[in-house]
Design a protein around this motif. Structure first.
Motif, PDB file in Angstrom:
ATOM      1  N   ALA A   1       0.893  -1.270  -0.104  1.00 45.09           N
ATOM      2  CA  ALA A   1       0.151  -0.168   0.101  1.00 45.09           C
ATOM      3  C   ALA A   1       0.855   1.171  -0.060  1.00 45.09           C
ATOM      4  CB  ALA A   1      -0.854   0.067   1.230  1.00 45.09           C
ATOM      5  N   ILE A   2       1.928   1.233   0.730  1.00 46.65           N
ATOM      6  CA  ILE A   2       2.875   2.365   0.841  1.00 46.65           C
ATOM      7  C   ILE A   2       3.120   2.554  -0.784  1.00 46.65           C
ATOM      8  CG2 ILE A   2       5.312   3.166   1.369  1.00 46.65           C
ATOM      9  CD1 ILE A   2       4.650   1.810   3.992  1.00 46.65           C
TER      10      ILE A   2
ATOM     11  N   GLY B   1       8.230  -4.575   3.029  1.00 45.84           N
ATOM     12  CA  GLY B   1       7.348  -5.507   2.402  1.00 45.84           C
ATOM     13  C   GLY B   1       8.447  -6.817   2.439  1.00 45.84           C
ATOM     14  N   TRP B   2       9.677  -6.701   1.808  1.00 41.24           N
ATOM     15  CA  TRP B   2      10.421  -7.822   1.972  1.00 41.24           C
ATOM     16  C   TRP B   2      11.211  -8.192   3.183  1.00 41.24           C
ATOM     17  CZ3 TRP B   2       8.357  -6.756  -2.416  1.00 41.24           C
ATOM     18  CH2 TRP B   2       8.678  -7.513  -3.624  1.00 41.24           C
ATOM     19  N   MET B   3      11.207  -7.284   4.084  1.00 44.39           N
ATOM     20  CA  MET B   3      11.298  -7.685   5.402  1.00 44.39           C
ATOM     21  C   MET B   3      10.456  -8.564   5.970  1.00 44.39           C
ATOM     22  SD  MET B   3      13.288  -4.465   7.206  1.00 44.39           S
ATOM     23  CE  MET B   3      13.358  -5.360   8.698  1.00 44.39           C
ATOM     24  N   GLY B   4       9.079  -8.383   5.652  1.00 45.62           N
ATOM     25  CA  GLY B   4       8.104  -9.348   6.213  1.00 45.62           C
ATOM     26  C   GLY B   4       8.149 -10.772   5.528  1.00 45.62           C
ATOM     27  N   ARG B   5       8.779 -10.759   4.256  1.00 47.22           N
ATOM     28  CA  ARG B   5       8.904 -12.140   3.789  1.00 47.22           C
ATOM     29  C   ARG B   5      10.316 -13.020   4.396  1.00 47.22           C
ATOM     30  NH1 ARG B   5       9.894 -11.556  -2.407  1.00 47.22           N
ATOM     31  NH2 ARG B   5      10.057 -13.716  -2.220  1.00 47.22           N
TER      32      ARG B   5
ATOM     33  N   GLY C   1      -4.245  -1.156 -14.602  1.00 46.53           N
ATOM     34  CA  GLY C   1      -3.243  -0.280 -14.255  1.00 46.53           C
ATOM     35  C   GLY C   1      -2.293  -0.843 -13.165  1.00 46.53           C
ATOM     36  N   ILE C   2      -1.126  -0.182 -13.033  1.00 47.53           N
ATOM     37  CA  ILE C   2      -0.106  -0.523 -12.053  1.00 47.53           C
ATOM     38  C   ILE C   2      -0.656  -0.401 -10.422  1.00 47.53           C
ATOM     39  CG2 ILE C   2       1.204   1.517 -12.164  1.00 47.53           C
ATOM     40  CD1 ILE C   2       2.677  -2.104 -11.895  1.00 47.53           C
ATOM     41  N   ARG C   3      -1.163   0.978 -10.143  1.00 48.23           N
ATOM     42  CA  ARG C   3      -1.434   1.113  -8.709  1.00 48.23           C
ATOM     43  C   ARG C   3      -2.660   0.249  -8.558  1.00 48.23           C
ATOM     44  NH1 ARG C   3       1.155   5.647  -6.544  1.00 48.23           N
ATOM     45  NH2 ARG C   3       1.925   6.814  -8.143  1.00 48.23           N
ATOM     46  N   ASP C   4      -3.527  -0.149  -9.288  1.00 51.19           N
ATOM     47  CA  ASP C   4      -4.643  -1.067  -8.628  1.00 51.19           C
ATOM     48  C   ASP C   4      -4.245  -2.314  -8.590  1.00 51.19           C
ATOM     49  OD1 ASP C   4      -6.622   0.858  -8.656  1.00 51.19           O
ATOM     50  OD2 ASP C   4      -7.090   0.601 -10.977  1.00 51.19           O
ATOM     51  N   ILE C   5      -3.208  -2.956  -9.369  1.00 56.73           N
ATOM     52  CA  ILE C   5      -2.538  -4.053  -9.276  1.00 56.73           C
ATOM     53  C   ILE C   5      -1.573  -4.331  -7.855  1.00 56.73           C
ATOM     54  CG2 ILE C   5      -0.794  -5.589  -9.981  1.00 56.73           C
ATOM     55  CD1 ILE C   5      -3.053  -5.658 -11.957  1.00 56.73           C
ATOM     56  N   ILE C   6      -1.139  -3.157  -7.406  1.00 54.09           N
ATOM     57  CA  ILE C   6      -0.492  -3.054  -6.215  1.00 54.09           C
ATOM     58  C   ILE C   6      -1.470  -3.147  -4.934  1.00 54.09           C
ATOM     59  CG2 ILE C   6       1.008  -1.851  -4.667  1.00 54.09           C
ATOM     60  CD1 ILE C   6       2.399  -0.752  -7.318  1.00 54.09           C
TER      61      ILE C   6
ATOM     62  N   ALA D   1      -2.466  -6.726  -4.655  1.00 52.03           N
ATOM     63  CA  ALA D   1      -1.597  -7.340  -4.223  1.00 52.03           C
ATOM     64  C   ALA D   1      -1.680  -7.647  -2.394  1.00 52.03           C
ATOM     65  CB  ALA D   1      -0.223  -7.014  -4.450  1.00 52.03           C
ATOM     66  N   MET D   2      -2.312  -6.680  -2.114  1.00 55.32           N
ATOM     67  CA  MET D   2      -2.480  -6.629  -0.474  1.00 55.32           C
ATOM     68  C   MET D   2      -3.488  -7.553  -0.010  1.00 55.32           C
ATOM     69  SD  MET D   2      -2.655  -2.663   0.178  1.00 55.32           S
ATOM     70  CE  MET D   2      -3.227  -2.937   1.792  1.00 55.32           C
TER      71      MET D   2
END
Length: 127
Positions: free
Chosen positions: A39-40, A57-61, A111-116, A119-120
């Motif tokens: 979301a950020i 996000g990757w730290m969460g992974r 669109g890219i922002r909606d894809i992001i 992803a949440m």
């Protein structure tokens, strides 16, 4: 940078999940971070904010990996380790292939922002 922070997070999450015995809670925190921090990226207006969102996000992974491996190892008999971890890896790899392919198809349509934002959903649905 994000991969480096992810690897660094694995060290601490593995150690603390073993020491505290809170594997599920730490893994859940990792999943939530992985799900929320895109979301950020979606609302960012600069590359620095994108970088921060990706790092967290990757730290969460990284945080979720070692506790999940420990949970999996404790939930099966020793003779089933190879099969269980193989299935886990196969599912992970399948998701790593299908997810970006689906995103590529959808980015053309919505669109890219909606894809992001989409992803949440997996991270939030774990709650």
């Amino acid at each position: 940078m994000s991969d480096g922070f992810s690897s660094f997070a694995k060290l601490f999450s593995g150690y603390y999940s073993d020491k505290l015995g809170k594997r599920k809670e730490i893994a859940t925190f990792g999943y939530v971070a992985t799900g929320i921090f895109p979301a950020i990226i979606a609302i960012s207006m600069s590359w620095t904010v994108v970088l921060i969102g990706r790092i967290f996000g990757w730290m969460g992974r990284g945080i979720r990996g070692p506790p999940l491996d420990a949970i999996l190892a404790k939930s099966i008999q020793e003779k089933g380790f190879r099969k269980a971890f193989g299935m886990h890896r196969a599912g992970d790899t399948l998701g790593a292939m299908v997810g970006p392919a689906l995103a590529f198809v959808l980015v053309i349509r919505i669109g890219i922002r909606d894809i992001i934002w989409l992803a949440m959903i997996p991270g939030i649905s774990l709650q």
